[in-house]
Design an enzyme around this catalytic site. Sequence first.
Site, PDB file in Angstrom:
ATOM      1  N   ASP A   8      -4.298  -0.270   7.919  1.00  0.00           N
ATOM      2  CA  ASP A   8      -3.641  -1.443   7.318  1.00  0.00           C
ATOM      3  C   ASP A   8      -4.680  -2.557   7.263  1.00  0.00           C
ATOM      4  OD1 ASP A   8      -0.356  -2.299   7.072  1.00  0.00           O
ATOM      5  OD2 ASP A   8      -1.842  -3.929   7.059  1.00  0.00           O
ATOM      6  N   SER A   9      -4.646  -3.367   6.207  1.00  0.00           N
ATOM      7  CA  SER A   9      -5.649  -4.428   6.092  1.00  0.00           C
ATOM      8  C   SER A   9      -5.369  -5.547   7.094  1.00  0.00           C
ATOM      9  CB  SER A   9      -5.677  -4.983   4.670  1.00  0.00           C
ATOM     10  OG  SER A   9      -4.396  -5.414   4.310  1.00  0.00           O
TER      11      SER A   9
ATOM     12  N   CYS B 256       7.961   0.502  -3.634  1.00  0.00           N
ATOM     13  CA  CYS B 256       9.152  -0.277  -3.268  1.00  0.00           C
ATOM     14  C   CYS B 256       9.350  -1.440  -4.243  1.00  0.00           C
ATOM     15  CB  CYS B 256       9.062  -0.763  -1.824  1.00  0.00           C
ATOM     16  SG  CYS B 256       7.667  -1.846  -1.530  1.00  0.00           S
TER      17      CYS B 256
HETATM   18  N1  SAH Z   1       4.689   2.015   5.662  1.00  0.00           N
HETATM   19  C1  SAH Z   1       5.146   0.861   6.405  1.00  0.00           C
HETATM   20  C2  SAH Z   1       5.452  -0.318   5.521  1.00  0.00           C
HETATM   21  C3  SAH Z   1       4.315  -0.761   4.646  1.00  0.00           C
HETATM   22  S1  SAH Z   1       4.386  -2.443   4.181  1.00  0.00           S
HETATM   23  C4  SAH Z   1       6.345   1.241   7.258  1.00  0.00           C
HETATM   24  O1  SAH Z   1       6.828   2.384   7.210  1.00  0.00           O
HETATM   25  O2  SAH Z   1       6.809   0.390   8.001  1.00  0.00           O
HETATM   26  C5  SAH Z   1       2.865  -2.664   3.385  1.00  0.00           C
HETATM   27  C6  SAH Z   1       1.680  -2.879   4.313  1.00  0.00           C
HETATM   28  O3  SAH Z   1       0.512  -2.828   3.502  1.00  0.00           O
HETATM   29  C7  SAH Z   1       1.623  -4.219   5.028  1.00  0.00           C
HETATM   30  O4  SAH Z   1       1.573  -4.009   6.425  1.00  0.00           O
HETATM   31  C8  SAH Z   1       0.326  -4.881   4.542  1.00  0.00           C
HETATM   32  O5  SAH Z   1      -0.388  -5.550   5.574  1.00  0.00           O
HETATM   33  C9  SAH Z   1      -0.473  -3.701   4.051  1.00  0.00           C
HETATM   34  N2  SAH Z   1      -1.461  -3.972   2.986  1.00  0.00           N
HETATM   35  C10 SAH Z   1      -1.339  -4.790   1.921  1.00  0.00           C
HETATM   36  N3  SAH Z   1      -2.425  -4.707   1.128  1.00  0.00           N
HETATM   37  C11 SAH Z   1      -3.265  -3.810   1.703  1.00  0.00           C
HETATM   38  C12 SAH Z   1      -4.538  -3.264   1.367  1.00  0.00           C
HETATM   39  N4  SAH Z   1      -5.174  -3.649   0.263  1.00  0.00           N
HETATM   40  N5  SAH Z   1      -5.082  -2.343   2.182  1.00  0.00           N
HETATM   41  C13 SAH Z   1      -4.445  -1.942   3.305  1.00  0.00           C
HETATM   42  N6  SAH Z   1      -3.241  -2.417   3.671  1.00  0.00           N
HETATM   43  C14 SAH Z   1      -2.651  -3.331   2.897  1.00  0.00           C
END
Ligand code: SAH
Length: 392
Positions: free
Chosen positions: A248-249, A336
């Site tokens: 995650d970023s 989503c």
């Molecule tokens: N799969 C998770 C929900 C994902 S929400 C679950 O089951 O709970 C989306 C996530 O993507 C967030 O935590 C956000 O920080 C991350 N995110 C957003 N842009 C990103 C990027 N460019 N690279 C990596 N992570 C990213």
Amino acid sequence: MNITLKRGKEESLRRFHPWIFSGAIQHIEGKQVEGSLARVFTSDGEYIATGHWQIGSIAVRVLTFHDELIDNSFWDSRLQTAWDMRKAIGVAGREDNSTFRLVHGEGDNLPGLVIDVYGRTAVLQAHSIGMHCSRMEIAESLKRVMGSEIDNIFYKSETTLPFKADLGQENGFLLGGAADDVAVENGLQFHIDWLRGQKTGFFVDQRDNRSLLEHYSRGRDVLNMFCYTGGFSVYAMRGGAHTVHSVDSSAKAVELVNANMELNFPGDSRHQAFAEDAFKFLQQMDDGAYDLIILDPPAFAKHKEALRNALKGYTRLNLRAFEKIRPGGILFTFSCSQAVNKDQFRTAVFTAAVQSGRSVRILHQLHQPADHPINIYHPEGEYLKGLVLYVE
Ligand code: SAH
């Protein structure tokens, strides 16, 4: 206040669609206070609905199509119906699951309101000014309906309301206080950060899809991209994965996934988390490093105007995964974005598959779980879609 519609603009309301757009309104009588109740009439003066009014494209969110008062017994009846349904579908009232969505806006005939339950705490979120103004009545009703099932109600609407309305909204407890922040989902434990976390603190909507992933995890090298709290990672561990990498970023998300891993699999060296950009990580990782990849990015299109770029984004992301996944690998890929429909998402993934030249088959078509119901009269309520793909 009373609202009269333009001629013919009652059509969608006769089909129980719960939104009235500002362009459908002929005139408004009475003091125009955002968040107040409006009784709505056709151009012939016939009563048709009552709802919350606010300035914006969606001017009225309909609470009822019956000429009734919006009082304590109204809230009690709506929340009781929602609570009974969650027990009936088997997400509530279980020892091994204390994490569920109690109210899903239009899907529970309460447009603008979301309530998620985490153990003994309910997190209430308003997406409309009317629900914000009614928050105390709703909290009191929730306590009556759920009784000893909950001790705390946390209100979290700082980021979900139009900031221009200047409502002075603050996040905080409406009932109870400092609470145990651990909730159980299908027997797995998760810290829920309702104070600072995204949405209401956790993505309850992936519960069933995480269970399915667990089923495919045995012996696999798993990459959970956009992991946030690490929901998919923890299920993969229980499913017997060989290794699990969470990306995650956000450094905060990486802290969360590590904390959740410690709760469930302390000291288990199969898991590692990385704070990195998804596109960069996918580009740099070795070919065939993983044979189970999850792509669950944030909504690429928050509204219709962003649609074209969003679809390109989904194609680009999925292409990276198709290019690198080990032969015989399984890809769980999601969108989503409410503005992207099932067919558009599938086309974006199809385009990525074509560009990669891999042989790809659809094993499952996924969606939001039963505690995020879609009101049949409000198809816009369908937002989560996913594909499980077998890549040769
Ligand atoms: N799969 C998770 C929900 C994902 S929400 C679950 O089951 O709970 C989306 C996530 O993507 C967030 O935590 C956000 O920080 C991350 N995110 C957003 N842009 C990103 C990027 N460019 N690279 C990596 N992570 C990213």
